[in-house]
Scaffold this motif. Structure first.
Motif, PDB file in Angstrom:
ATOM      1  N   ILE A   1       0.852  -1.184   0.000  1.00 26.54           N
ATOM      2  CA  ILE A   1       0.000   0.000   0.000  1.00 26.54           C
ATOM      3  C   ILE A   1       0.889   1.236   0.000  1.00 26.54           C
ATOM      4  N   LEU A   2       0.581   2.168  -0.883  1.00 25.15           N
ATOM      5  CA  LEU A   2       1.280   3.448  -0.930  1.00 25.15           C
ATOM      6  C   LEU A   2       0.238   4.522  -0.643  1.00 25.15           C
ATOM      7  N   ALA A   3       0.319   5.147   0.548  1.00 34.96           N
ATOM      8  CA  ALA A   3      -0.783   5.980   1.024  1.00 34.96           C
ATOM      9  C   ALA A   3      -0.379   7.401   1.377  1.00 34.96           C
ATOM     10  N   ASP A   4      -1.131   8.362   0.835  1.00 38.19           N
ATOM     11  CA  ASP A   4      -1.026   9.733   1.313  1.00 38.19           C
ATOM     12  C   ASP A   4      -1.688   9.784   2.693  1.00 38.19           C
ATOM     13  N   ILE A   5      -1.334  10.778   3.481  1.00 41.40           N
ATOM     14  CA  ILE A   5      -1.867  10.849   4.844  1.00 41.40           C
ATOM     15  C   ILE A   5      -3.136  11.701   4.916  1.00 41.40           C
ATOM     16  N   GLN A   6      -3.187  12.806   4.166  1.00 35.26           N
ATOM     17  CA  GLN A   6      -4.358  13.667   4.173  1.00 35.26           C
ATOM     18  C   GLN A   6      -5.148  13.441   2.893  1.00 35.26           C
TER      19      GLN A   6
ATOM     20  N   ILE B   1       0.909  -6.746   5.131  1.00 36.66           N
ATOM     21  CA  ILE B   1       1.012  -5.896   3.950  1.00 36.66           C
ATOM     22  C   ILE B   1       1.960  -4.742   4.267  1.00 36.66           C
ATOM     23  N   PRO B   2       3.059  -4.600   3.532  1.00 38.82           N
ATOM     24  CA  PRO B   2       3.939  -3.450   3.749  1.00 38.82           C
ATOM     25  C   PRO B   2       3.264  -2.156   3.307  1.00 38.82           C
TER      26      PRO B   2
ATOM     27  N   PHE C   1      10.821  -5.590  -0.476  1.00 38.65           N
ATOM     28  CA  PHE C   1      11.961  -6.464  -0.236  1.00 38.65           C
ATOM     29  C   PHE C   1      12.249  -6.667   1.248  1.00 38.65           C
ATOM     30  N   PHE C   2      12.030  -5.596   2.022  1.00 37.80           N
ATOM     31  CA  PHE C   2      12.419  -5.638   3.430  1.00 37.80           C
ATOM     32  C   PHE C   2      11.336  -4.940   4.239  1.00 37.80           C
ATOM     33  N   SER C   3      10.253  -5.642   4.534  1.00 42.26           N
ATOM     34  CA  SER C   3       9.066  -5.011   5.077  1.00 42.26           C
ATOM     35  C   SER C   3       8.880  -5.313   6.548  1.00 42.26           C
ATOM     36  N   SER C   4       8.561  -4.270   7.291  1.00 43.54           N
ATOM     37  CA  SER C   4       8.193  -4.426   8.694  1.00 43.54           C
ATOM     38  C   SER C   4       7.028  -3.490   8.940  1.00 43.54           C
ATOM     39  N   THR C   5       5.803  -3.969   8.700  1.00 46.98           N
ATOM     40  CA  THR C   5       4.637  -3.127   8.736  1.00 46.98           C
ATOM     41  C   THR C   5       4.200  -2.838  10.174  1.00 46.98           C
ATOM     42  N   GLU C   6       4.032  -1.565  10.470  1.00 47.19           N
ATOM     43  CA  GLU C   6       3.502  -1.175  11.781  1.00 47.19           C
ATOM     44  C   GLU C   6       2.442  -0.126  11.556  1.00 47.19           C
ATOM     45  N   THR C   7       1.384  -0.163  12.349  1.00 53.22           N
ATOM     46  CA  THR C   7       0.308   0.810  12.210  1.00 53.22           C
ATOM     47  C   THR C   7       0.636   2.062  13.001  1.00 53.22           C
ATOM     48  N   LEU C   8      -0.116   3.104  12.693  1.00 58.00           N
ATOM     49  CA  LEU C   8       0.015   4.354  13.421  1.00 58.00           C
ATOM     50  C   LEU C   8      -1.324   4.673  14.077  1.00 58.00           C
ATOM     51  N   ASN C   9      -1.273   5.295  15.222  1.00 59.02           N
ATOM     52  CA  ASN C   9      -2.484   5.791  15.850  1.00 59.02           C
ATOM     53  C   ASN C   9      -2.729   7.204  15.339  1.00 59.02           C
TER      54      ASN C   9
END
Length: 269
Positions: A192-197, A218-219, A260-268
């Motif tokens: 996923i490639l996501a804008d924030i606003q 999912i990275p 290639f090197f993914s470590s997915t973490e969510t944000l609050n």
């Protein structure tokens, strides 16, 4: 350095620290590990500030100090926190040594070849060669389906063109949180490639968190004009972050890195 320059040094470090932490996070694959070595770098600088006298660029000096600390510890990676991260670290073990560092310094942090050479203690020609090797090795390793969450049509089309040219597929473009969740449910993306606003004042962070409740591994790459707002160390941070305005090299590098090197973490939010 004399004591009267200490406030200036503190200001320089404070300005560049969010970017050092971003680099350390991407380099090690772990927010915890990256922050630990960024903190160790600050401790080393407090003990000896002479490294800032060897270059005209304080930012180069800061990143060089980090490299000295990280390399002296054996250039460790973070502990994999998911199957995805473990698989990526397995890929990493087959990369040409030093290429990842050079690529990150160039494409994500914007350093020139000469500056990378000063940071890594190599010449500019070797830095350029390492970057080329990294781009080739990583781009050829993994291909997948990418979902773009972006409300500005021109930017979305530009990103889609870049990732397709890299050999990736695109599941679609979402302009809002609701559209993003629906699109992911329709076809699970590999990245996923996501804008924030987003367009309706919804949050790309919220959209990603909603999607990751359905699909954990999912990275994610976030795009923002204000990276320092996310790189505070006060909450989980994105492993991959692109600053607006971005360059094509930044997108290419971040996509290859994330796949290639993914470590997915969510944000609050």
């Amino acid at each position: 350095m004399t004591s009267d320059t200490t406030p200036d040094l503190a200001s320089v470090i404070g300005t560049n620290l969010p970017y050092l932490r971003r680099y350390a996070r991407a380099l090690t694959g772990s927010q915890e590990t990256g922050d630990r070595y960024a903190a160790a770098t600050l401790e080393a600088i407090l003990e000896d500030t002479h490294i800032f006298e060897a270059t005209e660029s304080p930012k180069v000096a800061l990143f060089h100090a980090f490299h000295l600390v990280w390399a002296s510890a054996g250039a460790p990676l973070g502990e994999p926190d998911s199957r995805l991260s473990q698989r990526a670290q397995d890929h990493m073990s087959r990369l040409t040594p030093n290429t990842r560092e050079a690529l990150l310094l160039h494409a994500i942090e914007g350093f020139h070849h000469e500056e990378i050479g000063a940071i890594m203690q190599i010449d500019a020609g070797e830095a350029a060669e390492l970057i080329e090797i990294a781009q080739r090795e990583m781009a050829n390793s993994v291909a997948g389906r990418i979902m773009v969450i972006e409300d500005e049509a021109i930017i979305a089309m530009d990103i889609v063109a870049i990732v397709r040219e890299m050999g990736h597929g695109v599941t679609g473009i979402a302009r809002t949180r609701t559209e993003a969740v629906a699109l992911a449910a329709k076809e699970r993306p590999d990245l996923i490639l996501a804008d924030i606003q987003l367009a309706d004042n919804s949050s790309g962070i919220d959209a990603v968190n909603d999607i990751l409740k359905q699909f954990e591994d999912i990275p994610v790459i976030f795009v923002t004009a204000f990276p320092e707002r996310l790189l505070t160390g006060k909450r989980p941070e994105p492993a991959f972050l692109i600053t607006k305005p971005y360059s094509e090299d930044q997108v290419r590098s971040a996509v290859s890195q994330a796949m290639f090197f993914s470590s997915t973490e969510t944000l609050n939010a």
